[in-house]
Design an enzyme around this catalytic site. Structure first.
Site, short mmCIF file in Angstrom:
data_model
loop_
_atom_site.label_atom_id
_atom_site.label_comp_id
_atom_site.label_asym_id
_atom_site.label_seq_id
_atom_site.Cartn_x
_atom_site.Cartn_y
_atom_site.Cartn_z
N GLU A 4 1.59 6.04 30.86
CA GLU A 4 3.09 5.87 30.43
C GLU A 4 3.59 5.59 29.01
O GLU A 4 3.32 4.79 28.38
CB GLU A 4 3.66 4.53 31.40
CG GLU A 4 3.33 4.59 32.95
CD GLU A 4 3.30 3.14 33.72
OE1 GLU A 4 4.03 2.45 33.21
OE2 GLU A 4 2.49 3.10 34.37
N ARG A 30 8.97 7.92 44.35
CA ARG A 30 7.60 7.51 44.11
C ARG A 30 6.83 8.63 43.58
O ARG A 30 6.31 9.67 44.50
CB ARG A 30 6.86 6.89 45.50
CG ARG A 30 5.63 6.34 45.12
CD ARG A 30 5.34 5.39 44.16
NE ARG A 30 5.72 4.08 44.84
CZ ARG A 30 6.04 3.05 44.20
NH1 ARG A 30 5.70 2.98 42.84
NH2 ARG A 30 6.39 1.82 44.78
N HIS A 49 7.55 6.57 33.17
CA HIS A 49 6.46 5.86 34.00
C HIS A 49 5.76 7.30 34.79
O HIS A 49 5.71 7.23 35.99
CB HIS A 49 6.97 5.07 35.13
CG HIS A 49 5.89 4.19 35.75
ND1 HIS A 49 5.25 4.88 36.48
CD2 HIS A 49 6.05 2.73 35.76
CE1 HIS A 49 4.46 3.62 37.10
NE2 HIS A 49 4.89 2.63 36.66
N GLN A 51 12.47 -5.06 38.46
CA GLN A 51 11.29 -4.58 38.06
C GLN A 51 11.75 -2.94 37.57
O GLN A 51 12.16 -2.16 38.22
CB GLN A 51 10.33 -4.26 39.15
CG GLN A 51 9.32 -3.37 39.16
CD GLN A 51 8.17 -3.96 38.39
OE1 GLN A 51 7.79 -4.95 37.96
NE2 GLN A 51 6.76 -3.22 38.60
#
Ligand code: TA6
Length: 276
Positions: A250, A56, A150, A75
């Site tokens: 992103e 994360r 991302h 995802q």
């Protein structure tokens, strides 16, 4: 190669310009800071470092699908939870280090996405951070690709940042599914999740701490995301106040900016991050 207490392997890069940390799992860079400066990448204080789980923060690699662009895939695809191999880590000169990581198709990947491929991520660590993600179609049939870096940027406070460079660009507001047009710079006071199209220039993140330039190649879309309070409280590996500390900008080939790769053809998504 360094290892955490649980055996999690990562590369530590140090040169005269910057330091960086890159996990083999997901080819995931989770630290980049220029000498005597703060990390430009945000990392959750409760991030998990275990193979098969996306870290994360830092720069997760969303591939071969962004979001749920391909509903048959997890995802953001499976690259960020796959173990890459290290081809090399080389000091080009005293202030530049080049790292090349590779993922190829496997029995596991073909069960998810039945194509042969080679995915190469070249990371260049210097006074800028450059990411180059090359996808080669090694199959006998074409495939459609959506992808993104991302990137979680480390900021002083979400209420104090401004993002410019997307003025007048159309975007899909993921919160209500409507297509809108950007009016001026982006500021934050609520959850924000937008996929911009026709992106063709530099994006600039201005924060009290510093300004960061984002330049892309091989991309005409970009995603801007902050979960704000409520969604942040529901996100995995994210403390409830974390929404204040980061914004995601992103560099992508997402939604309408999808790419179709013919057999033996390749596409490279590039992003260069420069603290100004
Ligand atoms: O890029 C924005 C987004 O698609 C958000 O909608 C949110 O889901 C975020 O990515 C994080 O997704 P993740 O799968 O990493 O929890």
């Amino acid at each position: 190669m360094k290892k955490l207490f649980n055996g999690f392997e990562y590369l530590e890069i140090k040169n005269s310009a910057a330091t960086a940390k890159i996990a083999l799992s997901g080819a995931h860079i989770f630290e980049y800071k220029r000498s005597s400066e703060e990390d430009i990448l945000w990392l959750s204080d409760i991030a998990a470092f275990k193979e098969g789980t996306a870290i994360r923060g830092g720069i997760p690699i969303c591939w071969p699908s962004f979001g749920m662009n391909n509903p048959r895939l997890p995802q953001h695809g499976f690259a960020r939870t796959s173990l890459f191999s290290l081809l090399y880590s080389e000091d080009i000169d005293e202030h530049t280090t080049e790292v090349l990581l590779r993922l190829t198709d496997s029995q596991r990947s073909r069960k998810l996405w039945n194509y042969k491929f080679e995915l190469n991520l070249k990371i260049t660590v210097s006074d800028t951070l450059k990411m180059e993600l090359e996808t080669i179609n090694k199959d006998r049939q074409a495939f459609t690709l959506t992808q993104a870096f991302h990137t979680y940027f480390n900021i002083s406070n979400i209420k104090d940042v401004m993002i410019s460079g997307l003025d007048k660009k159309p975007f899909l507001d993921a919160l209500d599914g409507k297509i809108k047009r950007q009016n001026g710079a982006i500021k934050f006071s609520l959850e924000y999740d937008a996929v911009y199209q026709k992106v063709d220039g530099e994006i600039v993140l201005e924060d009290k701490r510093r300004t960061i330039s984002i330049k892309a190649e091989g991309s005409s879309s970009a995603v801007v995301w902050n979960p704000w309070i409520e969604k942040c409280s529901r996100m995995s590996y994210m403390s409830k106040e974390a929404y204040k500390e980061f914004v995601c900008i992103e560099t992508s080939n997402a939604f309408d900016d999808f790419r179709v790769l013919q057999p033996n053809h390749s596409h490279t998504l590039k992003a260069t991050f420069t603290p100004l």
